[in-house]
Design a protein around this motif. Structure first.
Motif, PDB file in Angstrom:
ATOM      1  N   ARG A  17       0.834  -1.197   0.000  1.00  0.00           N
ATOM      2  CA  ARG A  17       0.000   0.000   0.000  1.00  0.00           C
ATOM      3  C   ARG A  17       0.869   1.247   0.000  1.00  0.00           C
ATOM      4  NH1 ARG A  17      -2.801  -0.748   4.559  1.00  0.00           N
ATOM      5  NH2 ARG A  17      -4.330  -1.998   3.435  1.00  0.00           N
ATOM      6  N   SER A  18       1.935   1.257   0.807  1.00  0.00           N
ATOM      7  CA  SER A  18       2.814   2.422   0.851  1.00  0.00           C
ATOM      8  C   SER A  18       3.456   2.673  -0.504  1.00  0.00           C
ATOM      9  CB  SER A  18       3.901   2.223   1.921  1.00  0.00           C
ATOM     10  OG  SER A  18       3.328   2.105   3.201  1.00  0.00           O
ATOM     11  N   TYR A 131      -4.062  11.350   1.828  1.00  0.00           N
ATOM     12  CA  TYR A 131      -3.835   9.931   1.525  1.00  0.00           C
ATOM     13  C   TYR A 131      -2.398   9.535   1.837  1.00  0.00           C
ATOM     14  CZ  TYR A 131      -4.532   5.599  -1.169  1.00  0.00           C
ATOM     15  OH  TYR A 131      -4.645   4.297  -1.561  1.00  0.00           O
ATOM     16  N   GLN A 135      -1.642   7.006   4.814  1.00  0.00           N
ATOM     17  CA  GLN A 135      -1.379   5.650   4.332  1.00  0.00           C
ATOM     18  C   GLN A 135       0.063   5.420   3.913  1.00  0.00           C
ATOM     19  OE1 GLN A 135      -3.764   3.516   4.718  1.00  0.00           O
ATOM     20  NE2 GLN A 135      -5.211   5.126   5.307  1.00  0.00           N
ATOM     21  N   ASP A 195      -8.815   2.261  -0.129  1.00  0.00           N
ATOM     22  CA  ASP A 195      -9.054   3.045   1.076  1.00  0.00           C
ATOM     23  C   ASP A 195      -9.302   2.062   2.209  1.00  0.00           C
ATOM     24  OD1 ASP A 195      -8.986   5.791   0.123  1.00  0.00           O
ATOM     25  OD2 ASP A 195     -10.764   5.248  -1.030  1.00  0.00           O
TER      26      ASP A 195
END
Length: 432
Positions: A17-18, A131, A135, A195
């Motif tokens: 995700r990163s 975001y 995240q 998300d």
């Protein structure tokens, strides 16, 4: 008892995700910013085709910044409610019909309204900021935010491509060609980003300013209470100078160089490119340095360096007559292009370092309020950027000095440094 090991699947998902956040968010930022600089690069052709003056052209540059500034804070709050990825995706899709409209427009009012529509893309910038801050990687948040801010290199994309497209196919094709990469990045966000849903309830201290689980009025009431705090405004106000000054200069430089040094539009855009690259590099460097240590003092040194550069760039060509002992001495000064670039590029690097380190400080000091403070910083920066084209035209048309824009930036930075001084004097009293 042996310590529990972290779930490798969860770690892998977090790393994936990163990576997605760090890669796709700057791409979205770059494309939105490239769309904003359409008018800056194609402005001379638009003025020739439609026959409007410098004031009208300044308004054309300012409207996307004005609408973008006003939209930033609400979009940051919406990103907390529905998710940053959804807001970024929606904003990218939203600017597509306006890009098409620019390619078909025939009147000045149509271009003005289409530019206002492009300004709504600032929601993607604010949502992307939230975001990345929420995240992205925690240990390297400054680097991630710096890479995101380096999306301003999208201006360089316009500098490189638009003159070539305009010469080969005509300026009306350029907005249409931007549709493909915008839709491509929107598709990548839809396919690969997400998300994530929080699995643990947040405490009141961790709740974001615009994300209230209770009534809407309660969330806005708490937001108003936090906006009354000086600490939320000081970094946002200082950041707004670096953000707004860069945006305005990115829009203004091609036309300024073309007029000041009698360059063709394509050559002027290429000469403006090193400034944009320097700001992008400085943004990444400033964020990475702020990850390493608390670079609060860095804002003083960066501001002082930028102030000196603005002072030197403010000097217009002039002639000085001196009555000497043996007659009259005449001194003439006119900065050549290479001297202008020697000052402009290091100043861009300093501005980028200031932007990157300040955003990391905002994240470190007000991480729980990132949508509020980050949105506020983008709002103030957008409004400041919208003001600057008019001030530049004021210098050109009314005062008659083309470098008056740098003079105004110099005065604005002095005000920011006075705010820093007041904040520094306030800190001991607050500690006591």
């Amino acid at each position: 008892m042996m310590p529990l090991r972290e779930d490798p699947v969860r770690d892998a998902e977090g790393g994936y995700r990163s990576l997605v956040v760090v890669v796709l968010s700057p791409l979205a930022f770059a494309l939105v910013f490239a769309c904003w600089t359409l008018f800056a690069v194609l402005g001379l052709e638009l003025k020739a085709a439609l026959g409007f003056g410098e004031v009208a052209f300044a308004a054309l540059l300012a409207v996307p910044m004005l609408v973008g500034g006003l939209a930033s804070l609400p979009m940051a709050g919406l990103a907390v409610k529905v998710g940053g990825r959804r807001v970024m995706l929606g904003c990218l899709l939203l600017i597509c019909p306006f890009l098409w409209w620019i390619s078909q427009a025939g009147h000045y009012l149509e271009f003005l309204l289409a530019g206002a529509g492009l300004g709504l893309g600032a929601g993607s910038l604010a949502a992307g900021l939230v975001y990345v801050a929420t995240q992205g990687p925690r240990q390297h948040a400054g680097l991630a935010l710096g890479l995101y801010g380096a999306g301003m290199l999208g201006a360089g994309l316009s500098y490189l491509l638009l003159p070539l497209i305009s010469q080969a196919y005509g300026w009306r094709l350029a907005p249409q060609l931007y549709l493909l990469p915008v839709l491509l990045v929107a598709g990548l966000l839809w396919l690969f980003a997400d998300d994530p849903v929080e699995t643990t309830p947040r405490t009141v201290d961790d709740a974001l300013a615009l994300d209230d689980p209770g009534p809407v009025a309660g969330g806005w009431r708490r937001a108003r209470e936090r906006l009354a705090c000086w600490r939320l405004w000081r970094l946002a106000f200082i950041y707004s100078f670096f953000f707004g000054a860069f945006v305005a200069l990115a829009l203004w430089l091609p036309g300024y160089l073309a007029a000041q040094y009698q360059l063709p539009l394509g050559s002027a855009a290429l000469w403006a490119l090193p400034f944009t690259l320097a700001v992008g590099l400085g943004q990444v460097l400033g964020g990475a340095l702020a990850d390493w240590r608390d670079f609060r003092a860095l804002r003083w040194w960066v501001s002082a360096f930028v102030l000196v550069c603005l002072f030197l760039l403010s000097y217009p060509p002039f002639t000085m007559q001196i009555q000497g002992v043996h007659g009259e001495l005449v001194l003439r000064f006119s900065a050549p292009l290479w001297w202008f670039m020697v000052l402009l590029v290091p100043m861009g690097l300093g501005m980028g370092i200031g932007k990157g380190s300040l955003m990391r400080l905002i994240h470190r000091d007000h991480g729980a309020d990132m949508p509020l403070v980050g949105g506020l910083a983008l709002t103030l920066g957008g409004l400041f950027a919208a003001l600057l084209p008019m001030m530049f035209v004021l210098g050109n048309e009314w005062i008659g000095i083309r470098s008056a824009g740098f003079m105004f930036l110099y005065g604005s930075l002095v005000v920011c440094m006075l705010v820093m001084l007041a904040d520094h004097a306030r800190a001991p009293r607050a500690a006591a």
